[in-house]
Design a protein around this motif. Sequence first.
Motif, mmCIF file in Angstrom:
data_model
loop_
_atom_site.group_PDB
_atom_site.id
_atom_site.type_symbol
_atom_site.label_atom_id
_atom_site.label_comp_id
_atom_site.label_asym_id
_atom_site.label_seq_id
_atom_site.Cartn_x
_atom_site.Cartn_y
_atom_site.Cartn_z
ATOM 1 N N LYS A 42 12.432 -7.939 19.056
ATOM 2 C CA LYS A 42 13.574 -7.116 18.632
ATOM 3 C C LYS A 42 14.864 -7.942 18.605
ATOM 4 C CE LYS A 42 13.880 -2.252 19.354
ATOM 5 N NZ LYS A 42 13.703 -1.153 20.257
ATOM 6 N N GLU A 43 15.060 -8.735 19.640
ATOM 7 C CA GLU A 43 16.229 -9.600 19.766
ATOM 8 C C GLU A 43 16.316 -10.586 18.588
ATOM 9 O OE1 GLU A 43 16.758 -13.108 22.870
ATOM 10 O OE2 GLU A 43 16.499 -11.176 23.875
ATOM 11 N N LEU A 44 15.148 -11.067 18.152
ATOM 12 C CA LEU A 44 15.078 -12.016 17.039
ATOM 13 C C LEU A 44 15.122 -11.313 15.682
ATOM 14 C CD1 LEU A 44 12.289 -14.423 18.370
ATOM 15 C CD2 LEU A 44 14.768 -14.844 18.333
ATOM 16 N N HIS A 45 15.202 -9.982 15.707
ATOM 17 C CA HIS A 45 15.196 -9.168 14.485
ATOM 18 C C HIS A 45 13.940 -9.432 13.653
ATOM 19 C CE1 HIS A 45 19.271 -8.026 15.455
ATOM 20 N NE2 HIS A 45 19.575 -9.304 15.565
ATOM 21 N N PHE A 46 12.815 -9.631 14.369
ATOM 22 C CA PHE A 46 11.549 -9.856 13.684
ATOM 23 C C PHE A 46 10.836 -8.517 13.563
ATOM 24 C CE2 PHE A 46 7.236 -10.917 12.805
ATOM 25 C CZ PHE A 46 7.325 -12.035 11.991
ATOM 26 N N ALA A 47 10.861 -7.972 12.364
ATOM 27 C CA ALA A 47 10.235 -6.671 12.097
ATOM 28 C C ALA A 47 9.044 -6.897 11.167
ATOM 29 C CB ALA A 47 11.244 -5.724 11.461
ATOM 30 N N PRO A 48 7.844 -7.038 11.737
ATOM 31 C CA PRO A 48 6.690 -7.326 10.884
ATOM 32 C C PRO A 48 6.346 -6.157 9.968
ATOM 33 C CG PRO A 48 5.960 -6.839 13.099
ATOM 34 C CD PRO A 48 7.461 -6.885 13.133
ATOM 35 N N GLU A 49 5.868 -6.510 8.787
ATOM 36 C CA GLU A 49 5.334 -5.510 7.867
ATOM 37 C C GLU A 49 3.844 -5.307 8.139
ATOM 38 O OE1 GLU A 49 7.165 -6.279 3.701
ATOM 39 O OE2 GLU A 49 7.186 -8.154 4.852
ATOM 40 N N GLN A 50 3.196 -6.369 8.618
ATOM 41 C CA GLN A 50 1.777 -6.296 8.936
ATOM 42 C C GLN A 50 1.534 -6.995 10.265
ATOM 43 O OE1 GLN A 50 -1.071 -7.914 6.089
ATOM 44 N NE2 GLN A 50 -2.634 -6.600 6.954
ATOM 45 N N ILE A 51 0.657 -6.386 11.071
ATOM 46 C CA ILE A 51 0.218 -6.974 12.334
ATOM 47 C C ILE A 51 -1.273 -7.230 12.215
ATOM 48 C CG2 ILE A 51 -0.070 -6.643 14.812
ATOM 49 C CD1 ILE A 51 2.389 -4.763 14.685
ATOM 50 N N LEU A 52 -1.657 -8.475 12.439
ATOM 51 C CA LEU A 52 -3.064 -8.857 12.501
ATOM 52 C C LEU A 52 -3.381 -9.077 13.963
ATOM 53 C CD1 LEU A 52 -3.085 -11.482 9.609
ATOM 54 C CD2 LEU A 52 -3.763 -9.068 9.494
ATOM 55 N N CYS A 53 -4.321 -8.308 14.502
ATOM 56 C CA CYS A 53 -4.579 -8.324 15.933
ATOM 57 C C CYS A 53 -6.075 -8.461 16.219
ATOM 58 C CB CYS A 53 -4.053 -7.021 16.556
ATOM 59 S SG CYS A 53 -4.135 -6.945 18.359
ATOM 60 N N SER A 54 -6.397 -9.322 17.145
ATOM 61 C CA SER A 54 -7.773 -9.403 17.628
ATOM 62 C C SER A 54 -8.143 -8.039 18.212
ATOM 63 C CB SER A 54 -7.875 -10.480 18.715
ATOM 64 O OG SER A 54 -9.024 -10.300 19.500
ATOM 65 N N PRO A 55 -9.398 -7.633 18.074
ATOM 66 C CA PRO A 55 -9.795 -6.327 18.611
ATOM 67 C C PRO A 55 -10.117 -6.329 20.108
ATOM 68 C CG PRO A 55 -11.624 -7.295 17.424
ATOM 69 C CD PRO A 55 -10.444 -8.223 17.241
ATOM 70 N N ALA A 56 -9.993 -7.460 20.774
ATOM 71 C CA ALA A 56 -10.278 -7.520 22.219
ATOM 72 C C ALA A 56 -9.333 -6.595 22.978
ATOM 73 C CB ALA A 56 -10.139 -8.953 22.720
ATOM 74 N N LYS A 57 -9.792 -6.141 24.119
ATOM 75 C CA LYS A 57 -9.002 -5.187 24.909
ATOM 76 C C LYS A 57 -7.625 -5.736 25.282
ATOM 77 C CE LYS A 57 -9.175 -1.985 28.718
ATOM 78 N NZ LYS A 57 -10.028 -1.252 29.627
ATOM 79 N N ARG A 58 -7.555 -6.994 25.687
ATOM 80 C CA ARG A 58 -6.273 -7.554 26.138
ATOM 81 C C ARG A 58 -5.265 -7.719 24.996
ATOM 82 N NH1 ARG A 58 -10.391 -11.116 26.548
ATOM 83 N NH2 ARG A 58 -10.209 -13.224 25.701
ATOM 84 N N THR A 59 -5.741 -7.957 23.778
ATOM 85 C CA THR A 59 -4.806 -8.046 22.650
ATOM 86 C C THR A 59 -4.345 -6.657 22.229
ATOM 87 O OG1 THR A 59 -6.734 -8.270 21.214
ATOM 88 C CG2 THR A 59 -5.530 -10.283 21.730
ATOM 89 N N ARG A 60 -5.261 -5.691 22.265
ATOM 90 C CA ARG A 60 -4.881 -4.302 21.956
ATOM 91 C C ARG A 60 -3.851 -3.790 22.959
ATOM 92 N NH1 ARG A 60 -8.157 -0.844 18.765
ATOM 93 N NH2 ARG A 60 -9.862 -1.937 17.748
ATOM 94 N N GLU A 61 -4.063 -4.100 24.236
ATOM 95 C CA GLU A 61 -3.102 -3.679 25.263
ATOM 96 C C GLU A 61 -1.747 -4.347 25.048
ATOM 97 O OE1 GLU A 61 -4.237 -2.858 29.535
ATOM 98 O OE2 GLU A 61 -5.899 -4.141 28.877
ATOM 99 N N THR A 62 -1.767 -5.624 24.711
ATOM 100 C CA THR A 62 -0.516 -6.332 24.438
ATOM 101 C C THR A 62 0.228 -5.648 23.296
ATOM 102 O OG1 THR A 62 -1.435 -8.422 25.253
ATOM 103 C CG2 THR A 62 0.486 -8.564 23.796
ATOM 104 N N LEU A 63 -0.496 -5.352 22.234
ATOM 105 C CA LEU A 63 0.113 -4.657 21.089
ATOM 106 C C LEU A 63 0.681 -3.308 21.514
ATOM 107 C CD1 LEU A 63 0.803 -4.216 18.135
ATOM 108 C CD2 LEU A 63 -1.583 -3.518 17.760
ATOM 109 N N SER A 64 -0.060 -2.567 22.289
ATOM 110 C CA SER A 64 0.410 -1.259 22.739
ATOM 111 C C SER A 64 1.733 -1.378 23.512
ATOM 112 C CB SER A 64 -0.664 -0.600 23.604
ATOM 113 O OG SER A 64 -0.187 0.605 24.127
ATOM 114 N N LEU A 65 1.841 -2.419 24.326
ATOM 115 C CA LEU A 65 3.027 -2.590 25.163
ATOM 116 C C LEU A 65 4.245 -3.131 24.402
ATOM 117 C CD1 LEU A 65 1.214 -3.869 28.353
ATOM 118 C CD2 LEU A 65 2.475 -1.711 28.134
#
Length: 170
Positions: A42-65
């Motif tokens: 947010k500080e860097l004003h990086f607003a992605p249009e698309q997120i590519l995320c590994s389906p592993a639990k730890r990456t999903r949790e990171t994305l959620s947070l």
Amino acid sequence: MLSLALLRHAKSSWDAKDIDDFDRALNDRGRAAAPVMGGVLKELHFAPEQILCSPAKRTRETLSLISSSVKDAEVTFDDQLYLTGPDTLLARLKTVPVGIKRVLMIGHNPGMHGLALMLAGTGDAKSISRLEDKFPTAALATFTFPQVTWRDLTPASGHLEAFITPRDRS
């Protein structure tokens, strides 16, 4: 111009020895670090249009947070991003549709570190040196590229805009 943010998943737990690697969850340190890195996006004003995320639990949790910092992005969970090498990650980036200019990729090492090193052509010497040293959990590297389509990405064509770790924010 294209913009890319590479985010390694936050720190995961190794407590349960009988859990498959794919199903490992974040530990307390990871659950604290991920929102901090969302704040950095947010500080860097990086607003992605698309997120590519590994389906592993730890990456999903990171994305959620970090989700409150990347609200309007389309999310794709992609098996190709789970514990893969930099060449596969670059090949996946090259398939991002024309018209998408800002992508966030959330994945694992050593692939994320390798991809960041592969893409970094220019940038602040100190940041590049730190990136060369290591890409710790929840680290974030942001790049800009002169290309206008993802399929035209090439190694060393990126400008490293920022390399930030949770330790930088503590």
